[in-house]
Write an enzyme that holds these catalytic residues in place. Sequence first.
Site, mmCIF file in Angstrom:
data_model
loop_
_atom_site.group_PDB
_atom_site.id
_atom_site.type_symbol
_atom_site.label_atom_id
_atom_site.label_comp_id
_atom_site.label_asym_id
_atom_site.label_seq_id
_atom_site.Cartn_x
_atom_site.Cartn_y
_atom_site.Cartn_z
ATOM 1 C CB SER A 17 -7.957 4.148 2.424
ATOM 2 O OG SER A 17 -7.003 3.792 3.495
ATOM 3 C CB SER B 172 -8.427 1.264 5.202
ATOM 4 O OG SER B 172 -9.026 2.820 5.298
ATOM 5 C CE LYS C 275 -3.648 2.277 2.677
ATOM 6 N NZ LYS C 275 -4.699 2.159 3.571
#
Length: 509
Positions: free
Chosen positions: A178, A202, A103
Amino acid sequence: MSDITTELQKSAAIVRISEEDIRSISEEMRLKLTPEETSAIYEWCGETCRSYQRVYELIPPTPLVRYPRTPGYREQEDDSWYYRCDIKGAEEGLLAGKTVAIKDNVSVAGVPMMNGSKLLEGFVPDKDATVVSRILDAGGRILGKAVCEDLCCSASSFTSASGPVKNPYDPTRSTGGSSSGSASLVARKVVDVAIGGDQGGSIRIPASWCGIVGLKPTYGLVPYTGVMPVEKTLDHVGPMTRTVEDCASLLEVIAGYDDGNDPRQFPSLPHPPYSKLVNYGIKGKKIGLLKEGFKDMDEEVARVVRQAALTLEEAGAEVSDVSLPIHNDGKAIWSPITFEGTYQMMVKGNGHGYGWKGTYDLQLQEALAKAYNLRPFDCPMTLKIAMIFSEYIQRNYQSKFYSKAQNLVQHLTKEYNRILKDYDVMVMPTLPSIAYKLPTSNNTLRETLKLAQGMVKNTKPFNLTGHPALTINAGFIEGLPCGMMIVGRMFDDLTVLQVARAFEKLRDC
């Protein structure tokens, strides 16, 4: 050469405070200093400046970057990648042969990190996050940085400065956020596993909407060192995979104490061999279907998840309903902590703030400080709302609501623990619906903002309490995945994985 000449040749750490500065600050803070007090403070601060100068001159140790890499290149075609690279880890290890996406709020030395935001475009970390080092040490091969939402401030997948991440099952729908790119890349089999981050869901939200496995580990089990913080008491980092066995293996690699670098951890962390024990079975385990977790859900979502949970009886588990009304208040308790805590840590504290022992990323802190100072208008709308509302609250109510919310977290945690004394895990839908449609120009700003945060009733409470929470695909509705969330006792991530693996076997047989 004289000492005076040497002092002059040194670069000054800070501009020495003047008596006029002292008088101005005194007036603003209503300290009512006398001329004598002003003069004394001026002299005292002169000595203090010497300490700041010495801190400026000292060079802290920097971890060695042990695996060769090049900066890579900016991805142009796949909306789930921010930056592509190819970093090969050790020849052997638990992740040998596995490809990994990281990420883009996680530092990978020498590879650009934007965290989904214009504010950080061009920033290149000089060190690896601890989870990155551990993945490489275990033989993982990192193929790049996955797109994430703008400063991780959205639970949908349309706020990243690089553009929206489309759902693998329907390109008109959200991937969830996210950790949007991580979920999409795993679901589409571009990589084997990925790392995600989670402050309100997320990891679990995009994992649910993409039909993969996503685990928010117990708070502190996996070190957050080298990951951009949002709010220290909510920050989690964890695995996103296609199978529960891969999830167990990745957790085994990244979990464990980080020698005091992360204040979220303590030394005696449990760290069993998850990969060896995940198939142990769940005969005799007690599973509670949390009634409140099934409320305010789409009827079909609730039905699919309940039906999926009941199949666990075939694996020898006991499944029954359980109730805990305070679960409904988790989202409300989360709000002051997230709004005010994020504003203090991520904005005013430039991603770090004060008051915790551990490793501070000075390079990231400096980059954020410059960005917030030069281009605060480039903050995402979700963060602008938090900034404005938090500033209003703190000017008028100080930290009273943040403090009360943190006190309520202790009560909420005890209540979940009370249920988990009698049940090994709790089960509920991960999200209230299947994936939303991505917003278009026809959506109002209000509608768009609602899409960014409107699905988090069941995910947020466990960021507050820190209980491990895993989502696994329970089935499909209209061709789209529907996630089932399994929540366990603190640091009993193993049982959560075992329950998920038992269901996976039943589902796929």
